[in-house]
Motif scaffolding. Structure first.
Motif, PDB file in Angstrom:
ATOM      1  N   UNK A  11       0.850  -1.182   0.000  1.00 20.34           N
ATOM      2  CA  UNK A  11       0.000   0.000   0.000  1.00 20.34           C
ATOM      3  C   UNK A  11       0.891   1.239   0.000  1.00 20.34           C
ATOM      4  N   UNK A  12       0.523   2.213  -0.818  1.00 19.44           N
ATOM      5  CA  UNK A  12       1.286   3.460  -0.906  1.00 19.44           C
ATOM      6  C   UNK A  12       0.326   4.587  -1.241  1.00 19.44           C
ATOM      7  N   UNK A  13       0.829   5.810  -1.086  1.00 21.64           N
ATOM      8  CA  UNK A  13      -0.001   6.969  -1.394  1.00 21.64           C
ATOM      9  C   UNK A  13       0.850   8.056  -2.024  1.00 21.64           C
ATOM     10  N   UNK A  14       0.180   8.886  -2.796  1.00 20.95           N
ATOM     11  CA  UNK A  14       0.804  10.074  -3.372  1.00 20.95           C
ATOM     12  C   UNK A  14      -0.147  11.231  -3.130  1.00 20.95           C
ATOM     13  N   UNK A  15       0.322  12.201  -2.358  1.00 21.85           N
ATOM     14  CA  UNK A  15      -0.464  13.396  -2.105  1.00 21.85           C
ATOM     15  C   UNK A  15      -0.128  14.459  -3.133  1.00 21.85           C
ATOM     16  N   UNK A  16      -1.145  14.998  -3.763  1.00 24.47           N
ATOM     17  CA  UNK A  16      -0.960  16.015  -4.795  1.00 24.47           C
ATOM     18  C   UNK A  16      -1.222  17.382  -4.164  1.00 24.47           C
ATOM     19  N   UNK A  17      -0.244  18.255  -4.243  1.00 23.60           N
ATOM     20  CA  UNK A  17      -0.369  19.608  -3.710  1.00 23.60           C
ATOM     21  C   UNK A  17      -0.880  20.539  -4.810  1.00 23.60           C
ATOM     22  N   UNK A  18      -1.419  21.675  -4.393  1.00 23.12           N
ATOM     23  CA  UNK A  18      -1.995  22.634  -5.337  1.00 23.12           C
ATOM     24  C   UNK A  18      -0.983  23.089  -6.384  1.00 23.12           C
ATOM     25  N   UNK A  19       0.267  23.205  -5.995  1.00 25.80           N
ATOM     26  CA  UNK A  19       1.285  23.698  -6.926  1.00 25.80           C
ATOM     27  C   UNK A  19       1.882  22.607  -7.805  1.00 25.80           C
ATOM     28  N   UNK A  20       1.520  21.354  -7.598  1.00 28.49           N
ATOM     29  CA  UNK A  20       2.079  20.256  -8.389  1.00 28.49           C
ATOM     30  C   UNK A  20       1.545  20.260  -9.811  1.00 28.49           C
ATOM     31  N   UNK A  21       2.441  20.074 -10.761  1.00 29.95           N
ATOM     32  CA  UNK A  21       2.056  19.888 -12.155  1.00 29.95           C
ATOM     33  C   UNK A  21       1.881  18.377 -12.356  1.00 29.95           C
TER      34      UNK A  21
END
Length: 137
Positions: free
Chosen positions: A31-41
């Motif tokens: 199990x893994x996760x990737x958090x996307x921030x507002x500034x991420x392209x």
């Protein structure tokens, strides 16, 4: 065992995994996760998403779970899908994730259906507390 990869806004995925660890009293494998921030392209983080996806693929596929269909994390998740091998669902919640973890040994189609029903069945109206006086005033 089917892997699980969360692609969410900010730290939602991390928080869901922490809560799963609390409920199960251990960290589930694959199990893994990737958090996307507002500034991420999204195009810049797509290679990292693919790498994390590979890390949780134990050979039986991966279920990608995202929070909001049509939002940046959901659109990123769509780029990872490969029918029959990498499937995806949106609207991730703790009940959905727990249900997915429970059924990950029973095949992708069963896992997807149980994850969706876990989310749907996890939404209930709480009954009023009898005689507690809560909400009065």
């Amino acid at each position: 065992m089917i892997g699980i990869f969360l692609v969410t806004h900010g730290t939602l995925g991390e928080s869901l995994i922490q809560n799963v660890c609390h409920v199960l009293n251990k960290r589930p494998p694959l199990i893994a996760q990737l958090g996307v921030a507002a500034q991420d392209d999204p195009l810049d983080i797509l290679p990292l998403a693919r790498l994390l996806l590979q890390e949780v693929d134990g050979g039986e596929g991966v279920l990608v779970m995202t929070d909001v269909f049509g939002a940046t994390p959901g659109n990123l998740a769509l780029k990872l899908l490969a029918p029959g091998r990498v499937e995806g669902v949106s609207g991730v919640s703790l009940p959905m994730l727990l249900r997915a973890l429970t059924y990950r040994e029973r095949g992708m189609e069963t896992m997807v259906q149980k994850a969706i029903s876990g989310a749907r069945d996890g939404v209930v109206r709480l009954p009023p507390a009898l005689g507690s006086g809560a909400g009065e005033g």
